[in-house]
Design a protein around this motif. Sequence first.
Motif, PDB file in Angstrom:
ATOM      1  N   SER A  15       0.832  -1.204   0.000  1.00  0.00           N
ATOM      2  CA  SER A  15       0.000   0.000   0.000  1.00  0.00           C
ATOM      3  C   SER A  15       0.868   1.255   0.000  1.00  0.00           C
ATOM      4  CB  SER A  15      -0.919   0.003   1.225  1.00  0.00           C
ATOM      5  OG  SER A  15      -1.787  -1.099   1.201  1.00  0.00           O
ATOM      6  N   ARG A  16       1.998   1.190   0.686  1.00  0.00           N
ATOM      7  CA  ARG A  16       2.887   2.348   0.743  1.00  0.00           C
ATOM      8  C   ARG A  16       3.444   2.669  -0.647  1.00  0.00           C
ATOM      9  NH1 ARG A  16       5.887   0.634   4.430  1.00  0.00           N
ATOM     10  NH2 ARG A  16       4.932   1.756   6.166  1.00  0.00           N
ATOM     11  N   ASN A  17       3.760   1.648  -1.380  1.00  0.00           N
ATOM     12  CA  ASN A  17       4.262   1.886  -2.728  1.00  0.00           C
ATOM     13  C   ASN A  17       3.211   2.576  -3.591  1.00  0.00           C
ATOM     14  OD1 ASN A  17       6.742   0.741  -2.135  1.00  0.00           O
ATOM     15  ND2 ASN A  17       6.094  -1.324  -2.747  1.00  0.00           N
ATOM     16  N   ASN A  18       1.949   2.177  -3.391  1.00  0.00           N
ATOM     17  CA  ASN A  18       0.873   2.860  -4.114  1.00  0.00           C
ATOM     18  C   ASN A  18       0.763   4.318  -3.670  1.00  0.00           C
ATOM     19  OD1 ASN A  18       0.278   0.460  -5.446  1.00  0.00           O
ATOM     20  ND2 ASN A  18      -1.237  -0.162  -3.892  1.00  0.00           N
ATOM     21  N   PHE A  19       1.021   4.532  -2.408  1.00  0.00           N
ATOM     22  CA  PHE A  19       0.935   5.888  -1.866  1.00  0.00           C
ATOM     23  C   PHE A  19       1.996   6.803  -2.485  1.00  0.00           C
ATOM     24  CE2 PHE A  19       2.406   8.898   1.424  1.00  0.00           C
ATOM     25  CZ  PHE A  19       1.256   9.660   1.544  1.00  0.00           C
ATOM     26  N   LEU A  20       3.098   6.212  -2.929  1.00  0.00           N
ATOM     27  CA  LEU A  20       4.160   7.026  -3.511  1.00  0.00           C
ATOM     28  C   LEU A  20       3.686   7.776  -4.750  1.00  0.00           C
ATOM     29  CD1 LEU A  20       7.358   4.815  -3.175  1.00  0.00           C
ATOM     30  CD2 LEU A  20       6.836   6.972  -2.042  1.00  0.00           C
ATOM     31  N   GLY A  21       2.654   7.245  -5.395  1.00  0.00           N
ATOM     32  CA  GLY A  21       2.119   7.966  -6.544  1.00  0.00           C
ATOM     33  C   GLY A  21       1.621   9.343  -6.149  1.00  0.00           C
ATOM     34  N   ILE A  22       1.054   9.435  -4.939  1.00  0.00           N
ATOM     35  CA  ILE A  22       0.589  10.728  -4.435  1.00  0.00           C
ATOM     36  C   ILE A  22       1.779  11.609  -4.090  1.00  0.00           C
ATOM     37  CG2 ILE A  22      -0.749  11.840  -2.607  1.00  0.00           C
ATOM     38  CD1 ILE A  22      -2.397   9.281  -2.425  1.00  0.00           C
ATOM     39  N   VAL A  23       2.803  10.997  -3.452  1.00  0.00           N
ATOM     40  CA  VAL A  23       3.984  11.756  -3.054  1.00  0.00           C
ATOM     41  C   VAL A  23       4.695  12.341  -4.274  1.00  0.00           C
ATOM     42  CG1 VAL A  23       6.230  11.595  -1.922  1.00  0.00           C
ATOM     43  CG2 VAL A  23       4.264  10.384  -0.975  1.00  0.00           C
ATOM     44  N   GLU A  24       4.740  11.582  -5.367  1.00  0.00           N
ATOM     45  CA  GLU A  24       5.418  12.055  -6.569  1.00  0.00           C
ATOM     46  C   GLU A  24       4.819  13.357  -7.077  1.00  0.00           C
ATOM     47  OE1 GLU A  24       7.926  10.769  -8.946  1.00  0.00           O
ATOM     48  OE2 GLU A  24       8.606   9.970  -7.016  1.00  0.00           O
ATOM     49  N   ASN A  25       3.494  13.523  -6.891  1.00  0.00           N
ATOM     50  CA  ASN A  25       2.816  14.709  -7.404  1.00  0.00           C
ATOM     51  C   ASN A  25       2.685  15.814  -6.358  1.00  0.00           C
ATOM     52  OD1 ASN A  25       2.292  13.539 -10.017  1.00  0.00           O
ATOM     53  ND2 ASN A  25       0.676  12.317  -9.046  1.00  0.00           N
ATOM     54  N   SER A  26       3.293  15.631  -5.194  1.00  0.00           N
ATOM     55  CA  SER A  26       3.192  16.651  -4.140  1.00  0.00           C
ATOM     56  C   SER A  26       3.984  17.899  -4.532  1.00  0.00           C
ATOM     57  CB  SER A  26       3.731  16.100  -2.815  1.00  0.00           C
ATOM     58  OG  SER A  26       3.794  17.127  -1.849  1.00  0.00           O
ATOM     59  N   PRO A  27       3.412  19.110  -4.328  1.00  0.00           N
ATOM     60  CA  PRO A  27       4.155  20.345  -4.640  1.00  0.00           C
ATOM     61  C   PRO A  27       5.253  20.642  -3.618  1.00  0.00           C
ATOM     62  CG  PRO A  27       2.044  20.901  -3.667  1.00  0.00           C
ATOM     63  CD  PRO A  27       2.043  19.402  -3.842  1.00  0.00           C
ATOM     64  N   GLU A  28       5.246  19.964  -2.456  1.00  0.00           N
ATOM     65  CA  GLU A  28       6.256  20.212  -1.435  1.00  0.00           C
ATOM     66  C   GLU A  28       7.367  19.173  -1.549  1.00  0.00           C
ATOM     67  OE1 GLU A  28       4.515  20.425   2.444  1.00  0.00           O
ATOM     68  OE2 GLU A  28       4.090  22.563   2.182  1.00  0.00           O
ATOM     69  N   PRO A  29       8.605  19.598  -1.337  1.00  0.00           N
ATOM     70  CA  PRO A  29       9.732  18.650  -1.417  1.00  0.00           C
ATOM     71  C   PRO A  29       9.603  17.548  -0.362  1.00  0.00           C
ATOM     72  CG  PRO A  29      10.508  20.921  -1.482  1.00  0.00           C
ATOM     73  CD  PRO A  29       9.060  20.975  -1.121  1.00  0.00           C
ATOM     74  N   MET A  30       9.776  16.307  -0.754  1.00  0.00           N
ATOM     75  CA  MET A  30       9.729  15.161   0.147  1.00  0.00           C
ATOM     76  C   MET A  30      10.819  14.181  -0.273  1.00  0.00           C
ATOM     77  SD  MET A  30       5.591  14.592   0.407  1.00  0.00           S
ATOM     78  CE  MET A  30       5.696  13.532   1.827  1.00  0.00           C
ATOM     79  N   MET A  31      11.460  13.581   0.738  1.00  0.00           N
ATOM     80  CA  MET A  31      12.508  12.605   0.442  1.00  0.00           C
ATOM     81  C   MET A  31      12.583  11.578   1.560  1.00  0.00           C
ATOM     82  SD  MET A  31      15.598  15.316   0.841  1.00  0.00           S
ATOM     83  CE  MET A  31      15.360  16.679   1.961  1.00  0.00           C
ATOM     84  N   ILE A  32      13.200  10.455   1.279  1.00  0.00           N
ATOM     85  CA  ILE A  32      13.381   9.380   2.250  1.00  0.00           C
ATOM     86  C   ILE A  32      14.876   9.086   2.336  1.00  0.00           C
ATOM     87  CG2 ILE A  32      12.900   6.969   2.815  1.00  0.00           C
ATOM     88  CD1 ILE A  32      10.239   7.262   1.330  1.00  0.00           C
ATOM     89  N   VAL A  33      15.397   9.032   3.576  1.00  0.00           N
ATOM     90  CA  VAL A  33      16.809   8.733   3.807  1.00  0.00           C
ATOM     91  C   VAL A  33      16.899   7.589   4.809  1.00  0.00           C
ATOM     92  CG1 VAL A  33      17.488  11.119   3.343  1.00  0.00           C
ATOM     93  CG2 VAL A  33      17.029  10.409   5.696  1.00  0.00           C
ATOM     94  N   ASP A  34      18.067   6.926   4.854  1.00  0.00           N
ATOM     95  CA  ASP A  34      18.264   5.918   5.891  1.00  0.00           C
ATOM     96  C   ASP A  34      18.635   6.616   7.202  1.00  0.00           C
ATOM     97  OD1 ASP A  34      20.940   6.617   5.779  1.00  0.00           O
ATOM     98  OD2 ASP A  34      21.569   4.792   4.738  1.00  0.00           O
ATOM     99  N   LEU A  35      18.857   5.837   8.239  1.00  0.00           N
ATOM    100  CA  LEU A  35      19.101   6.427   9.559  1.00  0.00           C
ATOM    101  C   LEU A  35      20.410   7.195   9.618  1.00  0.00           C
ATOM    102  CD1 LEU A  35      17.878   3.548  11.909  1.00  0.00           C
ATOM    103  CD2 LEU A  35      16.603   5.502  11.023  1.00  0.00           C
ATOM    104  N   GLU A  36      21.291   7.005   8.648  1.00  0.00           N
ATOM    105  CA  GLU A  36      22.544   7.747   8.584  1.00  0.00           C
ATOM    106  C   GLU A  36      22.447   9.004   7.733  1.00  0.00           C
ATOM    107  OE1 GLU A  36      25.012   6.865  10.484  1.00  0.00           O
ATOM    108  OE2 GLU A  36      23.837   5.150  11.179  1.00  0.00           O
ATOM    109  N   GLY A  37      21.288   9.217   7.087  1.00  0.00           N
ATOM    110  CA  GLY A  37      21.110  10.415   6.269  1.00  0.00           C
ATOM    111  C   GLY A  37      21.434  10.223   4.805  1.00  0.00           C
ATOM    112  N   VAL A  38      21.595   8.988   4.346  1.00  0.00           N
ATOM    113  CA  VAL A  38      21.881   8.717   2.933  1.00  0.00           C
ATOM    114  C   VAL A  38      20.562   8.689   2.164  1.00  0.00           C
ATOM    115  CG1 VAL A  38      22.825   7.055   1.290  1.00  0.00           C
ATOM    116  CG2 VAL A  38      23.984   7.463   3.474  1.00  0.00           C
ATOM    117  N   LEU A  39      20.508   9.422   1.047  1.00  0.00           N
ATOM    118  CA  LEU A  39      19.276   9.578   0.280  1.00  0.00           C
ATOM    119  C   LEU A  39      18.870   8.261  -0.382  1.00  0.00           C
ATOM    120  CD1 LEU A  39      17.156  11.638  -0.746  1.00  0.00           C
ATOM    121  CD2 LEU A  39      18.601  11.941  -2.765  1.00  0.00           C
ATOM    122  N   LEU A  40      17.606   7.859  -0.163  1.00  0.00           N
ATOM    123  CA  LEU A  40      17.046   6.662  -0.781  1.00  0.00           C
ATOM    124  C   LEU A  40      16.020   7.011  -1.850  1.00  0.00           C
ATOM    125  CD1 LEU A  40      16.456   4.539   2.462  1.00  0.00           C
ATOM    126  CD2 LEU A  40      18.468   4.526   0.966  1.00  0.00           C
TER     127      LEU A  40
END
Length: 666
Positions: free
Chosen positions: A357-382
């Motif tokens: 379900s989360r992967n489906n939710f990413l479709g909404i995130v892709e179209n968000s006008p606000e910057p969003m990103m996911i990183v690991d616990l060390e701060g590396v961009l995923l």
Amino acid sequence: MKMFLRRIRDIVEMSGQRDMESLIRDMKAGDHICIIYDDDAEWRNTLIPFMVDGLRRGERCLYICSERTADTVREELGREVPVDEFEADGRLRIMDDSDAYTDGGVFDPERMVALLESETRKAVSEGFSALRVTGEMDWVLKGLPGSERLIEYENMLNNFFPGSDCLAICQYRRSLFSPEIIRGVLLTHPLVVWNSMVYRNPYYVRPEILLRGVRSEMEVDMWLENIRRENELLCSLENLMYLYEAFIDHNPGIVFLKDSGGRYILANSSFSEVFGVDDVTGKTDPELMNRRAAEACRRSDMAALRDGESYTEEEVHGRVYGVYKFRVELPGGELGVGGFALDITDKKIHEMEVETSRNNFLGIVENSPEPMMIVDLEGVLLYSNPAARKFFDWPPGYRGKHIGIPLSRELQEVKVLTADSEVRVAEMMITDTVWEGRESLLIRLHDITRLREYEESLRRSLDEKDVMLREIHHRVKNNLQIISSLLNLQRYHLEDGRAAEALRDSVTRIKSMAMIHEKIYQTENMAHVNFREYMEDLLSELRSNYPSMDIRFQFKLEDVDLSINQAIPCGLIVNEAVTNALKHAFPGGSGEVRISMRRVGDSMEVTIADDGVGLPESFDPSVDGGLGMDLMLNLAAQLEGEVTIDGSDGVRVALRFPLEPVEEPS
């Protein structure tokens, strides 16, 4: 479960003993304890911590001396707390037995209980949380009338203390008292300290039983009561053991306990079913599972011993278990590991569905006008959405690099220099998430660049206002100095001595006001002035006006900030009081002026005292004073305070007024 464990603890306390440190820490209002001690070291290690703990809790502490002197008690307490300070402000009182137990040469139990009631009410009314009392009981050996009623008095205390705001320890040096007295003491105290340990006293008799009649009946009642209590204790222990075993064996999860060496002490039936072993006592993990699983268990055991707890997920026979372990103190002080495990296989399946379900939710995130990103616990961009790549000027597919931003759970701001050299500002929010099966962080940015630009414009406007206010205070100070200079010039052309003196007084008053404005424009915060620094400058200025006099100033000034509305009238009052002392107090040309200033709660107290000739006995400041006296009275009223003038031994002017809240600059 908490009630179950609390009941076990209560029963252990009923049947066992406690150390003195835990008793003092847990004592509360209503407790009545006696200590039977053998030497001074035991007295010191018990009674001094008892008093110090009360002082630190905000209780009023009362020590009644008999065997020891008050100075001895002060010396011992002085190693831990400032005794003089605590006695001065009423937190500590040290009394002699003749002022408490045997006032008037007679011991009266009713009067002594009434004294405790009165002192308790007084302590609470004066803001203390309770009255803490300890008394040396060897006064009874002096044979004064009423001493034979000691046990009756101790028994009366058991009716007084419950529900009161008072707690006490009665002191008995064992070598001084007869066995008969010690026996009576044991009958009247529910808790007894002996050999630095605290015991729940099985020989304690409730007041209504103790006062019931002749001794033989009392002893029968006492032993019957003890038999009943012991029987209830044994029954409670048996019932709790039954409930404990039923709880462990009927728990649907796995429950176990190991020692520090990894040997099992107990495990429930669910554990036996999973591993196919009837009795695990003394066995270790390598004897129950494969090497890989045993090593994982040992690592989580060590983590629990080191950190206090640990959580792992382990697979056994195709099922996944969530295993929570925690550090346990075993009998004898050894550390062990307790834990429980729950079958979370269905939960893991559900998590996989959630991931879809989360992967489906990413479709909404892709179209968000606000910057969003996911990183690991060390701060590396995923992962980053298109808005984030635009904000940071990242190329498509950019990932695997550290984003270079501190990862704090608190709301924070970040600044980014774009490719066209524009500085962008955003609020950054971080929440926990899971990405590709591992713990990660979701970062959301909200662009606030225009908001910060507007705030900067406001800040510049405030800076301009600050400069303008400083200039105003500077000009007011200069104008007051010009007025002061003009008055001085006029004074030099006057032949009338009284008129010249009046102008001189006016000059000092104007200077005191000018100094306030000078202090304000010299400080960073123009909302208030450090009145201690102002007082030091003012007193130095006043002293310089009388160079031929041998006047000594003594200062005791605290740091207090005042608004200009309070600083000016207060400064004028100090100016008047010190000037009057310099002019009138020392006809011989020498003396001492003592000035103190301190904060008292939400008020300020200023005192100016001299050792000069004082005032006439019939002097009334409101009638006989001149302009200076009228100024002080009127200015005190302006401050919504009061000024008192005492001329019986030198002159002492005391000003007290409520402090205004000092506003910080915007």
